[in-house]
Design an enzyme around this catalytic site. Structure first.
Site, short mmCIF file in Angstrom:
data_model
loop_
_atom_site.label_atom_id
_atom_site.label_comp_id
_atom_site.label_asym_id
_atom_site.label_seq_id
_atom_site.Cartn_x
_atom_site.Cartn_y
_atom_site.Cartn_z
N LYS A 15 26.82 -12.00 24.34
CA LYS A 15 27.99 -11.31 24.92
C LYS A 15 27.66 -10.83 26.32
O LYS A 15 26.49 -10.65 26.70
CB LYS A 15 28.42 -10.13 24.06
CG LYS A 15 27.38 -9.02 23.84
CD LYS A 15 27.29 -7.97 24.91
CE LYS A 15 26.18 -6.96 24.65
NZ LYS A 15 25.79 -6.18 25.81
N GLY A 108 19.50 -9.68 19.81
CA GLY A 108 19.04 -9.10 18.53
C GLY A 108 20.22 -8.83 17.61
O GLY A 108 20.14 -9.07 16.39
N SER A 109 21.30 -8.34 18.17
CA SER A 109 22.51 -8.07 17.38
C SER A 109 23.08 -9.37 16.83
O SER A 109 23.54 -9.42 15.68
CB SER A 109 23.57 -7.38 18.25
OG SER A 109 23.08 -6.17 18.76
N ALA A 110 23.05 -10.43 17.65
CA ALA A 110 23.54 -11.73 17.20
C ALA A 110 22.75 -12.21 15.99
O ALA A 110 23.32 -12.68 15.00
CB ALA A 110 23.43 -12.75 18.34
N ASP A 142 26.21 -2.95 18.68
CA ASP A 142 26.78 -4.22 19.16
C ASP A 142 26.89 -5.26 18.06
O ASP A 142 27.43 -6.35 18.30
CB ASP A 142 25.89 -4.81 20.26
CG ASP A 142 25.96 -4.02 21.57
OD1 ASP A 142 26.84 -3.16 21.69
OD2 ASP A 142 25.11 -4.28 22.44
O1 C5P Z 1 23.09 0.98 18.33
P1 C5P Z 1 21.85 0.44 18.93
O2 C5P Z 1 20.70 0.44 17.99
O3 C5P Z 1 22.04 -0.89 19.60
O4 C5P Z 1 21.47 1.43 20.10
C1 C5P Z 1 20.22 1.42 20.72
C2 C5P Z 1 20.06 2.68 21.55
O5 C5P Z 1 20.95 2.63 22.67
C3 C5P Z 1 20.43 3.97 20.82
O6 C5P Z 1 19.33 4.47 20.12
C4 C5P Z 1 20.83 4.86 21.97
O7 C5P Z 1 19.68 5.39 22.63
C5 C5P Z 1 21.49 3.91 22.94
N1 C5P Z 1 22.96 3.86 22.76
C6 C5P Z 1 23.71 4.93 23.18
N2 C5P Z 1 25.07 4.90 23.02
C7 C5P Z 1 25.68 3.81 22.50
C8 C5P Z 1 24.93 2.71 22.07
C9 C5P Z 1 23.56 2.75 22.22
O8 C5P Z 1 23.19 5.93 23.68
N3 C5P Z 1 27.00 3.82 22.38
#
Ligand code: C5P
Length: 302
Positions: A15, A108-110, A142
């Site tokens: 993305k 990684g999300s994919a 994501d």
């Molecule tokens: O959700 P994900 O594991 O991808 O997020 C990784 C890190 O990115 C979170 O631990 C946070 O520090 C940051 N993040 C954030 N706000 C979001 C998405 C991610 O602060 N909306």
């Protein structure tokens, strides 16, 4: 007895965030977003096969940078689905990686979304779309978008999706940088740069949504925005030269993809995308260049 497949392969897209509006930090450490996702045609393929125990292997030029153990988000996806259905995650997950690693393109999300859909098919768990999306949201902000693909507005921390209409194909060039950037670090740097300044509620831009809906690349270019870009540039100042090289080569617009360090260039058409790619490759400001289009389909059984 229903016959189970011997193996299942799922293809999942990368993305780019055409708008990433970031609010102030929440008490849970995340940030509220208005996150306009567009899936693009770079894909990872995730194949799952029954095995004695959970095992993960990764192929592709950057495979060495991907954790091949239980910490991999794809392994966590299999464990989460199995736990909900009272199964043991006895599966070999093989990932063929084509999405840049730690590049801000949701690779990684994919893989997590791909593993989830693949294990659901392999095990015959028959999870509903809602259940799959709920597991995705637990795995990462994501991941739900990787499942649905196309274009969508993500609210909350990016996991609450509203599908968006797109009126055409957009041509993109991606410049892959050396090494990755850590998403939490980029968010922290964003907070640090903002200091005590008041942060408005993140809102999707009506002009941007209209440009997506009508397929107008020039209008989309004018409204592309990424609130994480100053933070990514602060952590990786060399990205400024990559952005400038693509802009000089005739891209309609240049921006950092998500938390970076991949940079994204929107082009007028396929021919212009090719010219931008050639110029970027010659500029010596990036490691690899990729040309593709969006929107692309979400996680799909192959
Ligand atoms: O959700 P994900 O594991 O991808 O997020 C990784 C890190 O990115 C979170 O631990 C946070 O520090 C940051 N993040 C954030 N706000 C979001 C998405 C991610 O602060 N909306």
């Amino acid at each position: 007895m229903t016959r189970r497949p011997a193996s299942v392969t799922v293809r999942v897209p990368a993305k780019v965030n055409v708008q990433l509006a970031v609010g102030g930090p929440r008490t849970d450490g995340f940030h509220d977003l208005a996150n306009v996702f567009l899936a693009v045609g770079l894909y990872d393929e995730v194949t799952v096969t029954p095995a004695e125990e959970l095992r993960i292997t990764v192929a592709g030029p950057d495979a060495g940078q991907v954790p091949a153990d239980a910490s991999n988000l794809a392994a966590r996806a299999a464990v989460a689905l199995a736990a909900r259905h009272g199964l043991e995650p006895r599966v070999h997950i093989h990932i063929v990686k084509d999405i840049p690693v730690a590049g801000g393109m949701a690779g990684g999300s994919a893989d997590a979304a791909g593993a989830l859909v693949a294990c659901d098919a392999l095990w015959g768990t028959g999870a509903s779309r809602e259940e799959l999306l709920a597991i995705c949201a637990e795995l990462g902000s994501d991941v739900p978008f990787s499942l649905v693909g196309g274009a969508a507005l993500g609210r909350g921390r990016g996991e609450l999706l509203e599908p968006l209409e797109t009126g055409g194909t957009f041509h993109w060039v991606f410049a892959v940088a050396d090494g990755g950037l850590s998403t939490p670090e980029v968010y922290r740097e964003c907070d640090r740069l903002r200091g005590d300044a008041a942060v408005p509620e993140p809102e999707a831009s009506p002009a941007l949504l209209e440009a997506l809906r009508t397929g107008d690349a020039v209008a989309l270019a004018a409204s592309l925005a990424n609130d994480l870009q100053p933070a990514a540039l602060s952590l990786r100042p060399s990205l400024a030269a990559t952005l400038a090289a693509g802009a000089e080569a005739g891209a309609l617009a240049a921006l950092v993809s998500g938390s970076g360090p991949t940079t994204a260039f929107l082009a007028k058409d396929a021919e212009s995308a090719h010219a931008v790619a050639v110029a970027l490759a010659a500029s010596g400001t990036c490691r690899t260049v990729r040309v593709t289009t969006g929107p692309a389909q979400g996680a799909t059984l192959v």
